[in-house]
Scaffold this motif. Structure first.
Motif, PDB file in Angstrom:
ATOM      1  N   GLU A   8       0.822  -1.210   0.000  1.00 35.71           N
ATOM      2  CA  GLU A   8       0.000   0.000   0.000  1.00 35.71           C
ATOM      3  C   GLU A   8       0.858   1.263   0.000  1.00 35.71           C
ATOM      4  N   CYS A   9       2.124   1.120   0.291  1.00 32.29           N
ATOM      5  CA  CYS A   9       3.054   2.267   0.372  1.00 32.29           C
ATOM      6  C   CYS A   9       3.027   3.093  -0.913  1.00 32.29           C
ATOM      7  N   ILE A  10       2.886   4.425  -0.739  1.00 32.18           N
ATOM      8  CA  ILE A  10       2.880   5.337  -1.880  1.00 32.18           C
ATOM      9  C   ILE A  10       4.198   6.116  -1.969  1.00 32.18           C
ATOM     10  N   SER A  11       5.206   5.640  -1.253  1.00 31.28           N
ATOM     11  CA  SER A  11       6.552   6.232  -1.304  1.00 31.28           C
ATOM     12  C   SER A  11       6.569   7.725  -0.988  1.00 31.28           C
ATOM     13  N   CYS A  12       5.778   8.130   0.023  1.00 30.49           N
ATOM     14  CA  CYS A  12       5.754   9.542   0.393  1.00 30.49           C
ATOM     15  C   CYS A  12       6.982   9.938   1.203  1.00 30.49           C
TER      16      CYS A  12
END
Ligand code: SF4
Ligand code: SF4
Length: 56
Positions: A8-12
């Motif tokens: 789910e990580c959006i690499s923010c």
């Protein structure tokens, strides 16, 4: 034990700055936690907007 960042990580990048032991770095398509360094504090889970870090 260590936390693991799921897909789910959006690499923010928000979690990396909050980790007290610098265990989080940018990986291929998502951020990753170094299991050897993580002290299981849970700070990353509290910071993440999509609840991607979870206890292993
Ligand atoms: Fe860092 Fe704590 Fe997350 Fe482990 S649980 S990666 S020590 S912020
Ligand atoms: Fe990925 Fe969450 Fe970390 Fe942002 S805070 S890089 S979405 S794990």
């Amino acid at each position: 034990m260590a936390y693991i960042i799921n897909d789910e990580c959006i690499s923010c990048g928000a979690c990396a700055g909050d980790c007290p032991v610098d265990a989080i770095s940018e990986g291929d398509g998502k951020y990753v936690i170094n299991a050897d360094t993580c002290i299981d504090c849970g700070a990353c889970a509290g910071t993440c907007p999509v609840s991607a870090p979870n206890p292993a």
